[in-house]
Write an enzyme that holds these catalytic residues in place. Structure first.
Site, PDB file in Angstrom:
ATOM      1  N   THR A 148       0.996  -1.195  -0.027  1.00  0.00           N
ATOM      2  CA  THR A 148      -0.170  -0.054  -0.116  1.00  0.00           C
ATOM      3  C   THR A 148       0.946   1.227   0.056  1.00  0.00           C
ATOM      4  OG1 THR A 148      -0.236  -0.125   2.341  1.00  0.00           O
ATOM      5  CG2 THR A 148      -2.133  -1.076   1.027  1.00  0.00           C
ATOM      6  N   THR A 185      -2.257  -1.951   8.150  1.00  0.00           N
ATOM      7  CA  THR A 185      -2.345  -3.507   8.057  1.00  0.00           C
ATOM      8  C   THR A 185      -0.903  -4.178   7.485  1.00  0.00           C
ATOM      9  OG1 THR A 185      -4.681  -3.706   7.366  1.00  0.00           O
ATOM     10  CG2 THR A 185      -3.084  -5.381   6.466  1.00  0.00           C
ATOM     11  N   THR A 397     -10.981  11.362   2.203  1.00  0.00           N
ATOM     12  CA  THR A 397     -11.681  12.265   1.605  1.00  0.00           C
ATOM     13  C   THR A 397     -10.752  13.005   0.671  1.00  0.00           C
ATOM     14  OG1 THR A 397     -11.301  13.658   3.157  1.00  0.00           O
ATOM     15  CG2 THR A 397     -13.320  12.629   3.336  1.00  0.00           C
TER      16      THR A 397
END
Lengths: 397, 397
Positions: A148, A185, A397
């Protein structure tokens, strides 16, 4: 250190648009050419993602053939739909690779509360299965498919020999030190061609994880998706490991897990230091872990380290609220091997020297010594920088 | 709300150079003109400062006359010398005010591991004792003498009447939201002219603190010096409070403590939001507190709030690792009274609207609802900003 696909394993990954950047792989497969022992250790978070529930039901197993992985979406907090998407991901993998769907494990990492884009997942599994390979390029590609906000792939492996049979343990991990946006994670898939029983594999993994992956802390936030899987396919040949051979396997697995675990906080986007917290002289290892984790999770300690500030008071007082009883008059502390606090009282030391050592060295060592017993523990963490806050203040967002 | 010195109390503070800025008072006194009930609630940290040990030995008491306070140096982790300095500080106060030294309590806040500058302390006590007064100026001055990185004084008080006797409870506190450099040490001195027994005063203080000062979190770091003292001198007259009168006193004390507690995270130097975390539907209050505190301490939650990011996954998953068992399928979450997660599944909501509400309002409300029982708890915290890290990265050096 020899990281490679162990005999009988292959992998691949492709980009299908779950992650925005088109250069970033987001669906990956790891496949064994024969049934493998598959065991897992999973997050303790009550709010766990659908793939964690899915894998928990399938493992331990003696017939695992594949792990399907996606990054970008965690499939966590997704209710009934999430469970169905998980099953579909396994079914698609089984179909693409000619397996039974109960032979496929699933891992996801990414944003929470968003449903898996199943068309992209299907495309990714199909493309990955068509490009499986066992060379280093494929290994790197597979590792990238798990990432990620990691800045580097995390691949660690070791060869070892038992009675002239050449064996290998290689693992792939993703973290996101200083947490990336993705809940910090931690995923790992460890592969071996050693021949071990399901029971021994499970015990070896649990033992290794407890002192490696469970001893890293980025921000104390336990993820919904944390999973460590071990696949052992026995493809290197030789009898089932036992006795000294099993010990060698356990040691090698531990070392690979330790290398992978340490690589996670070391790859901190916002972080400028890798911090090793060692606590000695405790009654039990559990108590030592508790103190080490409390120090490692303290924002006050972590900001002090970011600022190269030898503020030992923050470290000693974090130990004091760990919930472990000890006599504070017998506590000593070393920062980067320099004694700064001895048996409950400050020691005269050159703050400039310690501070310069903290500023100039990427790795910071904190050694807290109690006088309650002989148990010890080690924890790895990062410092807390303004960059961390920037990275984490605005994600969804 | 009437904050004032209750009858019989006076105070003062002066600057003697413990803090660098010459405009900042650093030694303060609170004095009662007659023997008062004195009770305290102290830090749970095993590594506690000398003044905490000192006050613990003297309280609860029925004969307290004064509290001597210094800011700038915490007298923590200072060994035998620290204990002696504490006794000397009490002795100097007793001498200056004509008391017995066992009638004097002591509070310190500031850097850890540094010895008290006793000449300055002596000068400060002498000057303060010569300027004691009971007007509002003196009250403000006394409150300033406790401050470290606080930007405003924290003074809250209430009048109440029991059987036509006018009574008052007024408290002074110091915090340092978004922790200042000073370990986020929280000190409070609450004064009342009500006539209460030592036992009732102690119980009332313990009960109030458990739901007020113990329900604020700036960074989860329990300080070495945290102390809340209550002095009750009965100077307003009237019989010893009991029954309804005692209930009114307990209620008033609770409200004053609540006001003071909330003022601490609200005064965050680095903080841009005051966050109220409410958890409902738990089996016990203890479990609700545990979940609320875990959410309030999560750097991921706090950075999301700083960024006005309605990242409910971080909040729900923080609840999941609080160590409290609950069914995650029955969890709902409101951010600023807008439902974003309902019974274990995401709800369609306008992220822009929620984000704008988070950005524009100083106070953020998180309401997590479980379905395990009817117990609830409330916690106050701040967001985590890059400014916090800057403030805390470099203090001692």
């Amino acid at each position: 250190m020899t990281a490679r696909f162990p005999t009988g394993f292959s992998g691949s990954a492709v980009h299908v648009g779950i992650k925005k950047m088109s250069t970033k792989e987001d669906v990956a497969l790891v496949v064994s050419d024969r049934a493998a022992v598959g065991v897992g250790v999973y997050t303790q978070n009550l709010v766990c993602a659908a793939p964690v529930d899915f894998d928990r039901q399938l493992t331990p197993s003696e017939t695992i053939r594949a792990v399907a992985i996606n990054s970008g979406v965690a499939n966590a907090c997704t209710g009934q739909q999430g469970e169905e998407d998980c099953q579909e991901m396994a079914r698609l993998t089984a179909e693409a690779c000619g397996l039974d769907e109960r032979q496929t494990l699933v891992l996801s990492t990414g944003v929470i509360g968003v449903h898996l884009p199943m068309e992209k997942i299907a495309k990714g599994i199909s493309l990955s299965s068509a490009t499986l390979a066992n060379d280093n390029d494929a290994l790197e590609r597979t590792a990238r498919g798990m990432m990620t906000t990691d800045t580097v792939t995390k691949i660690r492996g070791r060869d070892f020999k038992v009675d002239d049979v050449a064996l290998n343990v290689t693992g792939l991990a993703k973290g996101a030190a200083m947490i990336g946006p993705n809940m910090a994670t931690m995923l790992a898939v460890v592969m071996t061609d050693a021949n071990v029983t399901m029971r021994d594999a499970h015990q070896a993994l649990k033992d290794a994880v407890s002192e490696t992956f469970n001893c890293i802390s980025v921000d104390g936030h336990t993820s919904t998706n944390d999973s460590v899987l071990l696949l052992a396919n026995g493809a290197a040949g030789g009898p089932v490991l036992s006795g000294r051979g099993l010990d060698m396997f356990r040691t090698t697995l531990f070392e690979v897990c330790e290398d992978l675990a340490q690589s996670i906080p070391a790859d901190g986007e916002g972080a400028t230091h890798l911090v090793t917290v060692e606590v000695h002289g405790c009654r039990t290892r559990a108590e030592a872990v508790k103190i080490a984790k409390t120090i490692a999770d303290s924002p006050l300690v972590k900001t002090a380290i970011a600022g190269a500030d030898p503020n030992w008071g923050r470290i000693v007082s974090a130990a004091g609220y760990a919930g472990v009883s000890f006599d504070p008059r017998n506590v000593s502390l070393h920062i980067n091997a320099m004694l700064v606090y001895e048996r409950g009282a400050p020691v005269k030391f050159d703050e400039q020297v310690v501070s310069q050592s903290m500023a100039s060295e990427k790795e910071i060592s904190l050694l807290l010594i109690l006088d309650e017993g002989s148990a010890a523990a080690r924890f790895w963490t990062t410092d807390l920088t303004a960059e961390y806050v920037r990275l984490n203040a605005d994600y969804t967002t």
